[in-house]
Design an enzyme around this catalytic site. Structure first.
Site, mmCIF file in Angstrom:
data_model
loop_
_atom_site.group_PDB
_atom_site.id
_atom_site.type_symbol
_atom_site.label_atom_id
_atom_site.label_comp_id
_atom_site.label_asym_id
_atom_site.label_seq_id
_atom_site.Cartn_x
_atom_site.Cartn_y
_atom_site.Cartn_z
ATOM 1 N N TRP A 103 0.861 -1.114 0.088
ATOM 2 C CA TRP A 103 -0.003 -0.161 -0.071
ATOM 3 C C TRP A 103 0.940 1.152 -0.058
ATOM 4 O O TRP A 103 0.354 2.183 -0.578
ATOM 5 C CB TRP A 103 -1.203 -0.036 1.184
ATOM 6 N N ASP A 173 -1.619 6.972 6.290
ATOM 7 C CA ASP A 173 -2.586 5.837 5.875
ATOM 8 C C ASP A 173 -2.997 5.041 7.020
ATOM 9 O O ASP A 173 -2.051 4.282 7.398
ATOM 10 C CB ASP A 173 -2.187 5.204 4.512
ATOM 11 N N LYS A 197 -12.636 -1.592 7.685
ATOM 12 C CA LYS A 197 -12.005 -2.253 8.557
ATOM 13 C C LYS A 197 -12.129 -2.171 9.871
ATOM 14 O O LYS A 197 -12.655 -2.962 10.428
ATOM 15 C CB LYS A 197 -10.345 -2.331 8.351
#
Ligand code: PMP
Length: 361
Positions: A103, A173, A197
């Site tokens: 990511w 992030d 999540k």
């Protein structure tokens, strides 16, 4: 009784049962409107209240003051990868990135389309099995920002410190660990996360941004891509993902009533300890892939002695109502995602299954 499994999916992932029950109760007639939240106007007083409450709750839980704005936008965390350099990366500057896996690599690649980037540190050479330490970070003076990925969902590593970036704005992030523990969130100029999540369903991305960074947004951008647009209109410039924001609000309320992030962290710590204890007891069988000092509380990643055993493990777990344990397709193995809504009971169930599986295999 409705059939429910223990859902270890990495995202979208399990939601608190009582939140789902509230959603069901309020679905057909939201608070006397005779409509569901799926159907009401985003300009209605009811939605205004949902939106404002969700923002206020998030700031309260994270301990953030009025110098921070909360945005609820679409496009997933992946769109933020592109928006960050678009808004903040000027000519003559670089975007500094710590590369800790898929990511963060993707975040950096999006910036490279638009401007210059620099690697502040990387754990690539070690297969992303750890998170670089503060002393490993090299942050050039002309950095527009330093970008980190606090939890690496695929590799199962996590920051256990907040980097000191000097005067450079720190951007994180936090897609896979937002609101899972208490930290000094005011050290960050911007935090973003796909909600799917720890905070709610997919469809809404939460952006937390400090005024001094907000002021730096480049004014040549299309309206929708400029953070200032959404900040100025409390995320109501256009039609927001109303239903997802509503569920985020319910999840945040639940966290608040449960004792805030300290209480969440206590349970999360017990959950991860339950699993890592087994890995430490029998490291030749349960082969944890993350270095001990960088282990994630949210995604425990491990290998078994063979791929066949891993397949069997995942299949047998599923038969026992423990689903979503397959590692990311890019790395294989087992991944046990222990986001906020996973109960301690769920972690104990999976631990008991691991022990039984070990005995039998
Ligand atoms: N960052 C992290 C840390 C992630 O785990 C994910 C998704 N698993 C993403 C970004 C991408 O998020 P989205 O699918 O919301 O674009």
């Amino acid at each position: 009784m409705t059939h429910r499994v223990f859902n270890f999916n990495p995202g979208p992932s399990t939601l608190p049962l009582d939140v789902l029950q509230t959603v069901r109760e309020e679905l057909l007639d939201y608070r006397g409107t005779g409509m569901s939240v799926l159907e009401i106007s985003h300009r209605s007083p009811e939605y205004d209240a949902i939106n404002a409450e969700a923002m206020a709750l998030l700031k309260e839980l994270m301990g953030l003051g009025d110098e921070y704005k909360i945005l609820f936008v679409g496009g997933g965390a992946s769109t933020q990868f592109a928006l960050i350099p678009m808004n903040f990366l000027r000519g003559g500057q670089v975007g500094a990135y710590v590369d800790t896996g898929t990511w963060s690599t993707k975040a950096m690649q999006e910036a490279q389309i638009q401007g210059n980037t620099v690697l502040a540190a990387s754990s690539k050479e070690a297969g992303y099995t750890y998170v670089p330490k503060q002393e490993d970070l090299e942050i050039p003076d002309n950095s527009a920002y330093l970008h980190i990925t606090t939890n690496n969902t695929i590799k199962g590593t996590q920051y256990h410190y907040v980097p000191e970036a000097g005067g450079v704005p720190l951007i994180a992030d936090m897609s896979s660990d937002i609101c899972s523990r208490r930290m000094d969130f005011s050290r960050f100029a911007m935090i973003y996360a796909g909600a799917q999540k720890n905070l709610g369903p997919s469809g809404v991305t939460v952006v937390v941004i400090r005024d001094d960074l907000l002021e730096r947004c480049l004014d040549v951008l299309p309206t929708m891509l400029n953070y200032q647009t959404h900040a100025a209109k409390q995320s109501l410039y256009n039609t927001p993902p109303c239903f997802a924001v509503y569920i985020v609000k319910l999840v945040l309320e639940r966290i608040k009533h449960g004792g805030g992030l300290e209480a969440v962290a206590k349970v999360n710590e017990k959950k991860k300890d339950t699993i890592y204890a087994l890995i430490d007891q029998d490291p030749d069988y349960f082969r944890g892939t993350a270095r001990e000092d960088s282990r994630s509380w949210m995604n425990v990643t491990l290998r078994l002695p063979s791929e066949d055993l891993e397949k069997k493990f995942i299949a047998e777990a599923k038969k026992r109502g423990l689903v979503g344990l397959k590692g990311h397709r890019s790395v294989g193995g087992i991944r046990i995602s222990l986001y906020n809504a996973m109960t301690l009971e769920g972690a104990e169930k999976v631990a008991a299954f691991m022990q039984a599986f070990r005995k039998a295999n």
